[in-house]
Scaffold this motif. Structure first.
Motif, short mmCIF file in Angstrom:
data_model
loop_
_atom_site.label_atom_id
_atom_site.label_comp_id
_atom_site.label_asym_id
_atom_site.label_seq_id
_atom_site.Cartn_x
_atom_site.Cartn_y
_atom_site.Cartn_z
N GLU A 31 -24.26 17.51 69.13
CA GLU A 31 -25.02 17.35 67.90
C GLU A 31 -24.40 18.14 66.75
O GLU A 31 -23.77 19.17 66.93
N LYS A 34 -26.37 19.30 59.38
CA LYS A 34 -25.86 19.57 58.05
C LYS A 34 -27.02 19.76 57.08
O LYS A 34 -28.07 19.15 57.21
N ARG A 128 -31.18 18.46 51.43
CA ARG A 128 -31.23 17.43 52.48
C ARG A 128 -30.88 18.04 53.83
O ARG A 128 -29.95 18.86 53.93
N ILE A 130 -29.80 16.96 57.77
CA ILE A 130 -29.26 15.87 58.58
C ILE A 130 -28.98 16.39 59.99
O ILE A 130 -28.41 17.46 60.15
N ARG A 131 -29.39 15.64 61.00
CA ARG A 131 -29.00 15.95 62.38
C ARG A 131 -28.35 14.71 62.99
O ARG A 131 -28.93 13.63 62.95
N MET A 132 -27.13 14.91 63.51
CA MET A 132 -26.38 13.82 64.11
C MET A 132 -26.03 14.20 65.55
O MET A 132 -26.05 15.37 65.92
N LYS A 139 -20.87 8.42 66.67
CA LYS A 139 -21.72 9.34 65.91
C LYS A 139 -22.93 8.58 65.39
O LYS A 139 -22.82 7.53 64.76
N ASP A 140 -24.12 9.12 65.66
CA ASP A 140 -25.36 8.47 65.27
C ASP A 140 -26.26 9.47 64.57
O ASP A 140 -26.21 10.68 64.84
N THR A 141 -27.11 8.98 63.67
CA THR A 141 -28.01 9.85 62.91
C THR A 141 -29.37 9.92 63.59
O THR A 141 -30.04 8.90 63.78
N VAL A 144 -32.93 12.41 59.12
CA VAL A 144 -32.57 12.74 57.74
C VAL A 144 -33.87 13.06 57.01
O VAL A 144 -34.82 12.27 57.05
N ASN A 173 -34.96 8.86 63.98
CA ASN A 173 -34.46 7.79 64.83
C ASN A 173 -34.39 8.21 66.30
O ASN A 173 -34.60 7.38 67.19
#
Length: 311
Positions: A31, A34, A128, A130-132, A139-141, A144, A173
């Protein structure tokens, strides 16, 4: 013998399947998290704000004889319930925590000659999260979330030296926490802190001072985008004012160059940090905790204490 085995399987199979994890949970392989800041040199347009007149005692007595007229920017207190339900720390299998942080930020786009709480030049606009994660090699989100400055009442920033946040948008998600196969929903807590280090005119140094906290709670947030409630749920979250408040960042005392190698006293651009703690849970196990007190008296006490330190 076969009868006993059959009854045993009938008993245990539902348990085994209920413990199976959803493909929308446990998303934490490789993971990445950001956090981005949003800034603008003209966050508050002071040109459109009306001039404020502070009445003296005679003026207040004169107004008292007729209909009361409120001072522009005057605030009416709105008490809020200070007890929130936060995710409990038990049931680790179904709970996950992670953190974000941004450091080395400046709250204002220019120096000030007027004082530590001069709001002119405020450039903080929002941030903002973001976790991926790695989803089968791609790479998937997972999440957000956009938070922004609440500009509903700019006079509150000028008069009280405090600001508030609101949610601009959020999408979930995948969950980092394990999610049961029969329950593609998630509970999530955000704890947002603003901190600063500064020096006042007497040379007193204050390190890592907490100026305010914000709390945002999601309950039963859907993870499956194919369901009809997914879009409606997140659209409903947009524009929500976040629980909590923070003082605007105090400017450190220093000097600025005036030409010919001369200096004069000035106040800095307000260095600060943002720290965000996120907690997820797919089970409705909570504990009651006292979070914040938004009463006017509480704000006044903190403001007076902080301003005394800055003098």
């Amino acid at each position: 013998m076969h009868s006993i085995l059959s009854r045993t399987l009938i008993f245990f199979l539902p348990v085994l399947f209920s413990c199976a994890g959803s493909k929308l949970g446990s998303a934490h392989t490789k993971e990445e998290m950001k956090m981005n800041i949003s800034e603008s040199p003209n966050v508050i347009d002071y040109g459109i704000l009306k001039q404020q007149e502070v009445p003296n005692l005679a003026g207040r007595l004169e107004k008292g004889r007729g209909p009361m007229t409120g001072l522009i920017g005057g605030a009416v207190s709105f008490a809020t319930d200070a007890v929130k339900q936060m995710i409990a720390k038990d049931e680790k299998k179904y709970t996950a925590e992670y953190q974000y942080a941004l450091t080395g930020l400046y709250f204002y786009d220019q120096l000030s000659l007027d004082g530590p709480f001069d709001p002119i030049g405020m450039q903080f606009k929002g941030f903002r999260l973001i976790r991926m994660f790695d989803n089968d090699g791609k790479k998937d989100t997972a999440m957000v979330a956009d938070f922004e400055l609440d500009q509903t009442n700019p006079y509150e920033i000028i008069n009280n030296s405090i600001f508030r946040l609101k949610l601009k948008d959020i999408r979930l998600n995948y969950a980092k926490a394990k999610v049961p196969n029969n329950n593609n929903f998630l509970n999530m807590d955000f704890e947002i802190s603003f901190k600063t280090s500064y020096v006042n005119g007497q040379g007193d140094i204050y390190k890592n001072v907490e100026l305010g906290k914000f709390y945002f709670f999601l309950r039963n947030a859907p993870l499956d985008k194919s369901t009809p409630e997914y879009t409606a749920y997140y659209e409903k979250q947009k524009g929500k004012v976040i629980d909590g408040q923070s003082f605007i960042i105090p400017r450190s005392f220093g000097y600025h160059m005036t030409g010919m190698n001369m200096t004069e006293p000035a106040y800095s651009q307000g260095a600060y940090n943002i720290e965000v703690k996120v907690k997820e849970s797919s089970k409705n196990l909570f504990v009651n905790q006292l979070i914040i007190d938004n009463s006017g008296n509480f704000v006044d006490v903190l403001e007076n204490q902080l301003k005394k330190k800055l003098k």
